[in-house]
Design an enzyme around this catalytic site. Structure first.
Site, PDB file in Angstrom:
ATOM      1  N   ASP A   1       4.075  -0.104  -5.535  1.00 55.03           N
ATOM      2  CA  ASP A   1       4.130   1.113  -6.000  1.00 55.03           C
ATOM      3  C   ASP A   1       3.493   0.710  -7.791  1.00 55.03           C
ATOM      4  OD1 ASP A   1       3.898   2.190  -3.701  1.00 55.03           O
ATOM      5  OD2 ASP A   1       4.811   3.895  -4.305  1.00 55.03           O
TER       6      ASP A   1
ATOM      7  N   GLU B   1      20.673  -1.213  -4.537  1.00 56.12           N
ATOM      8  CA  GLU B   1      19.490   0.371  -4.640  1.00 56.12           C
ATOM      9  C   GLU B   1      20.706   1.719  -4.883  1.00 56.12           C
ATOM     10  OE1 GLU B   1      17.719   3.585  -3.561  1.00 56.12           O
ATOM     11  OE2 GLU B   1      17.200   1.968  -2.468  1.00 56.12           O
TER      12      GLU B   1
ATOM     13  N   GLY C   1      16.770   2.903   1.619  1.00 57.36           N
ATOM     14  CA  GLY C   1      15.214   3.132   2.541  1.00 57.36           C
ATOM     15  C   GLY C   1      14.190   3.282   1.501  1.00 57.36           C
TER      16      GLY C   1
ATOM     17  N   HIS D   1     -12.050   1.555  29.230  1.00 57.11           N
ATOM     18  CA  HIS D   1     -12.463   3.668  29.603  1.00 57.11           C
ATOM     19  C   HIS D   1     -10.956   3.300  30.148  1.00 57.11           C
ATOM     20  CE1 HIS D   1     -15.353   7.079  30.659  1.00 57.11           C
ATOM     21  NE2 HIS D   1     -15.254   6.226  32.183  1.00 57.11           N
TER      22      HIS D   1
ATOM     23  N   ARG E   1       0.604   9.163  -8.117  1.00 57.89           N
ATOM     24  CA  ARG E   1       1.737   9.431  -7.828  1.00 57.89           C
ATOM     25  C   ARG E   1       2.239   8.290  -8.719  1.00 57.89           C
ATOM     26  NH1 ARG E   1       5.842  10.638  -3.996  1.00 57.89           N
ATOM     27  NH2 ARG E   1       7.147   8.827  -4.616  1.00 57.89           N
TER      28      ARG E   1
ATOM     29  N   CYS F   1       9.808   5.921   1.134  1.00 52.35           N
ATOM     30  CA  CYS F   1       8.735   5.873   2.060  1.00 52.35           C
ATOM     31  C   CYS F   1       9.795   6.565   3.265  1.00 52.35           C
ATOM     32  CB  CYS F   1       9.085   4.481   2.669  1.00 52.35           C
ATOM     33  SG  CYS F   1       7.772   4.867   4.369  1.00 52.35           S
TER      34      CYS F   1
END
Length: 455
Positions: free
Chosen positions: A309, A33, A40, A435, A270, A43
């Site tokens: 992405d 990272e 993280g 219900h 994005r 997001c």
């Protein structure tokens, strides 16, 4: 350091899911990272989780101001005001909690976590600072960043993206939002409920243009009536500039003119974060900025996968997670028609499967059925008796193709809709729905569609 079986670059939902799955399969896994703040990804740190924390604060404020309707008396609930410092502080606590959860899972499963900017060298090698790492399989999961408009200068205080807006400590008196996709609609809902005047500008003919047209039309009516807000579809922004502490926006199209606002949010989508990854050292091919992959997320470089992405699939955290697991396990390709899309505004939307227009594109005969939440007492009890459920089915075999929901808890109800895909209308109606519940709207929509099929 000895070579890894799996090296994952990026610790968003896709990267962490891939790393955990690899560890569960007994692989030696490293997760890299580059964000000095920690793991993280978008997001957790700048997207889903911070935005939902803001949304919850806005929802609680709106409910508190209406307590008398629910039989609760107190001192001046209408006088309640948002404290943006406190909202941001709570957001930061949620982010920290999420980051610590990821750290715990990585440690628990023996994943080696490395901090720094990784750069591909080709042939299974990665540079990380002064070190060179080797791996049998590498997964790129670096996510995306806000798309910017040519010529529009952001100052991060008055003209900003969603990244900066999440740390705003001053309530905008007038917020113009450019782009009415999920990000734009969610922030419009947040700031309208907190007390800002909101103008929502969309170049296409409806808000949430990627969803079923009925969703966008009805949502625009509800947003304008409930908050209210100025919604301008079929309208483009020609220019925006800071002048005397105000943002001056020039619009053209269906609702043209000059707008003077305190803040401008640019939410036009994005773009993949592919820069500085060393892709030029590999056989990776780009198409419209996205990395080309096989159905199992493999790139043109042997042993290198890309997910989330970075690839031309829905830019959603749950898609990235599923792709991360697929890239590790190399199982059956994903069925993207079954991916739910959600917008967490007021009201919420939850859609799965093709819209009515998309279902008709191949020349397919289509049945639809819609039912509103208005007769559902659970919706009235919650104070949210608005919106509808729409079912799209094949007119030939009556199999359910899509379910589109606008209304209370739509982002939860859509999971039920997803479970109905592929079933016939009759099979879906054989399910007994509880219900009182909000999901009672589903069988009503199914019955409308079935009645149309029977003439």
């Amino acid at each position: 350091m000895s070579p890894f079986d799996l090296l994952v670059i990026g610790s968003g939902p896709g990267g962490t899911s891939a790393a955990l799955r690899g560890a569960q399969l007994g692989l030696k896994v490293a997760l890299v990272e580059r964000d000095p703040a920690g793991m993280g990804g978008t997001c957790l740190r700048r997207g889903c989780i911070p935005a939902k924390t803001w949304l919850e604060s806005a929802r609680r404020l709106e409910q508190a101001r209406d307590l008398k309707e629910f039989g609760i008396l107190g001192s001046e609930p209408k006088a309640l005001q948002p404290d943006l410092e406190a909202i941001v502080a709570r957001k930061d606590r949620m982010v920290l909690r999420g980051a610590k959860g990821i750290e715990f899972l990585m440690k628990q499963h023996g994943v080696v976590v490395l901090q720094g900017s990784a750069r591909l060298l080709g042939q299974g090698r990665v540079a990380l600072g002064e070190d060179a790492l080797g791996a049998k399989r590498i997964i790129l999961a670096t996510g995306s960043r806000p798309k910017l408009l040519p010529g529009l200068k952001l100052d991060g205080q008055r003209i900003l993206t969603s990244d900066q807006l999440l740390d705003l400590r001053e309530l905008p008196s007038h917020l113009v939002i450019l782009g009415a996709g999920a990000i734009g609609v969610e922030f419009a809902s947040i700031f309208a409920r907190l007390g800002s005047r909101v103008t929502l500008v969309e170049a296409l003919g409806s808000i949430l243009p990627a969803e079923d047209a009925d969703i966008g039309r009805e949502l625009a009516k509800l947003l304008a009536r409930r908050h209210p807000m100025d919604i301008r579809v079929g309208t483009r922004m020609l220019h925006a500039e800071l002048r005397d502490g105000q943002v001056i926006c020039q619009l053209e199209g269906a609702k043209p003119g000059e707008l003077q606002a305190s803040h401008l949010l640019v939410a036009v989508g994005r773009t993949p974060a592919t820069e500085d990854l060393g892709l030029e050292n590999t056989r990776v091919r780009l198409e419209r900025g996205f990395i080309r992959t096989s159905p199992c997320m493999e790139t043109g470089e042997p042993g290198l996968c890309a997910i989330g992405d970075l690839v031309a699939t829905p830019m959603l955290a749950h898609v990235a997670s599923a792709e991360g697991i697929l890239a590790v396990s190399q199982g059956a390709p994903l069925d993207y028609d079954r991916v739910p899309s959600c917008t967490y505004g007021d009201p919420e939307t939850g859609c799965v499967g093709p819209s009515e227009a998309q279902a008709r594109e191949p020349g397919l005969g289509v049945l639809t059925g819609s039912a509103t939440f208005l007769p559902i007492l659970k919706a009235h009890i919650a104070g949210e008796p608005y919106g509808f459920v729409k079912v799209v089915a094949d007119a030939g075999d009556r199999r359910i193709l899509g379910v589109h929901i606008l209304g209370p808890q739509a982002t939860e109800l859509v999971a039920i809709g997803g479970a109905l895909l592929g079933k016939t209308l009759e099979e879906a109606l054989n399910q007994i729905y509880p219900h009182p519940s909000l999901c009672e709207t589903l069988p009503e929509a199914l019955r409308v569609a079935l009645s149309r099929s029977l003439g």
